[in-house]
Design an enzyme around this catalytic site. Structure first.
Site, PDB file in Angstrom:
ATOM      1  N   ASP A 289       0.815  -1.225   0.000  1.00 46.55           N
ATOM      2  CA  ASP A 289       0.000   0.000   0.000  1.00 46.55           C
ATOM      3  C   ASP A 289       0.841   1.263   0.000  1.00 46.55           C
ATOM      4  O   ASP A 289       0.587   2.192  -0.772  1.00 46.55           O
ATOM      5  CB  ASP A 289      -1.006   0.005   1.166  1.00 46.55           C
ATOM      6  CG  ASP A 289      -0.362  -0.216   2.529  1.00 46.55           C
ATOM      7  OD1 ASP A 289       0.833  -0.582   2.586  1.00 46.55           O
ATOM      8  OD2 ASP A 289      -1.062  -0.023   3.538  1.00 46.55           O
TER       9      ASP A 289
ATOM     10  N   ASP B 102      -8.096  -0.204   5.068  1.00 47.55           N
ATOM     11  CA  ASP B 102      -9.048  -0.682   6.077  1.00 47.55           C
ATOM     12  C   ASP B 102     -10.396   0.016   5.944  1.00 47.55           C
ATOM     13  O   ASP B 102     -11.454  -0.616   5.893  1.00 47.55           O
ATOM     14  CB  ASP B 102      -8.500  -0.462   7.487  1.00 47.55           C
ATOM     15  CG  ASP B 102      -7.217  -1.232   7.732  1.00 47.55           C
ATOM     16  OD1 ASP B 102      -6.842  -2.049   6.873  1.00 47.55           O
ATOM     17  OD2 ASP B 102      -6.587  -1.015   8.778  1.00 47.55           O
TER      18      ASP B 102
END
Length: 380
Positions: free
Chosen positions: A34, A168
């Site tokens: 990420d 998330d």
């Protein structure tokens, strides 16, 4: 759970609440990619944070946590972070909405859920997303889903002081039942891929450990990746992230062997995400599982963010014909492995793992069966 939270709200605040939820998440593959501008493959799961909320006509927000059995209140016009306290996540979201121009008024809230805390399933992100979704629904703000994702992430940055990525919150809000989300962490473009497991089931095995190495190692890995990018930019100005670096270019870089090895893992992990998505599209679970095993090999041997407990669980899986793939999930040095297990053998595998793990490490692991679910929504 929904009814319990609704009942507790009615006892505490004597009115009918609006009920909303936001789920926890898993990441099927794509770890430590990420912050390198790469790809991840998360999915929302059927464990969630539930929020009951109603306007109270006051300038105060009153909150009750079912899990902590604790009350907290703050003034809507004057509040600040309370470090290490659960209310910080809620206040952080309120602050973000206010800064964006949404006129949040006083409210009462009860929240609780069944996301295991500390297992790496993003219970804090689920709470932030549920609060944002709940406030938007309560006050008819009609906040776009992608904006809720950003507000929840910024709440974590500014109030909780955690410089988290966006995966998330993105998975929690944007999840889709029976699908994973391939998210491009550079552009935030995303695509859904079907998870049709047939006779198989996703099972998380929680090591119940978290080694203290995780934070310092995380920072070091970021620095090592950045060193690789800087070296690559001296050869090719078009390079922005490791995502732009090929294995051929990597070989030409003037960096240490350690930096090369870290970068090699990230470059290959990005490709594994793409391969895994192709396998899911074809319903080819065997190839998908091989990519998952290869991901752990890279995380353990090249990126060096695993630990003996995680490696033991994955080694067990490799020798078990009824597990198609397994890997550590999350930042590393503890937390869970994610496993693709034949449903008919779940109980036997649990029993064997529990016995062997207890004998080796002196503690019992936890097991969670999870399924891909819808993102944030209203209940009833």
């Amino acid at each position: 759970m929904y009814q319990e939270i609704k009942n507790i709200f009615q006892v505490h605040f004597d009115q009918e609440p609006l009920l909303v939820y936001s789920p926890g998440r898993i990441n099927l593959i794509g770890e430590h990619t990420d912050y390198n501008g790469g790809f991840v493959l998360p999915a929302a799961i059927d464990k969630k944070m539930v929020v009951a909320i109603a306007e109270n006509g006051l300038k105060t927000c009153r909150i009750y946590s079912v899990d902590f059995k604790e009350e907290f209140a703050f003034e809507i016009e004057s509040f600040s972070p309370k470090p290490s306290h659960w209310a910080t996540y809620i206040m952080g979201v309120v602050a973000q909405l206010q800064q964006a121009g949404y006129p949040v008024r006083g409210f009462d809230m009860v929240f609780g859920g069944d996301i295991p805390v500390g297992a790496g399933l993003s219970s804090s992100a689920a709470l932030e997303c549920a609060v944002g979704y709940g406030l938007s629904a309560l006050f008819d703000f009609e906040i776009p889903r992608i904006s809720l994702v950003h507000y929840a992430q910024k709440a974590e940055h500014t109030f909780a002081g955690v410089q988290c990525g966006i995966m998330d919150q993105f998975a929690s809000v944007m999840g889709k039942k029976d699908y994973a989300i391939r998210l491009d962490c550079r552009t935030l473009k995303f695509e859904y891929f079907p998870i049709d497991l047939g006779d198989y089931q996703l099972m998380l095995i929680d090591t119940k450990v978290k080694h203290s190495l995780s934070e310092s190692a995380y920072n070091t890995r970021r620095e090592e990746c950045e060193a690789g990018v800087k070296a690559a930019q001296k050869i090719d100005l078009a390079v922005r992230d490791l995502r732009d670096v090929s294995l051929e270019l990597l070989e030409r870089l003037e960096v240490s062997d350690v930096v090369k090895t870290r970068c090699k893992y990230v470059i290959e992990e990005n490709q594994r995400v793409l391969d895994a998505c192709e396998a899911l599209s074809k319903g080819d679970l065997e190839s998908f599982g091989k990519s998952v095993f290869a991901s752990h090999q890279g995380l353990s041997q090249e990126y060096e963010v695993s630990c003996k407990e995680l490696d033991f669980l994955v080694d067990y899986a490799k020798n078990e014909s009824e597990i198609l793939g397994a890997r550590m999930m999350g930042g590393g040095f503890g937390g869970c492995t994610i496993n693709i297990v034949n449903k008919a053998h779940v109980d036997r595998i649990k029993k064997e793992v529990r016995q062997q793990y207890q004998a080796l490490f002196g503690r019992n692991p936890e097991f969670y069966l999870v399924s891909p679910e819808e993102g944030s929504g209203r209940i009833g």
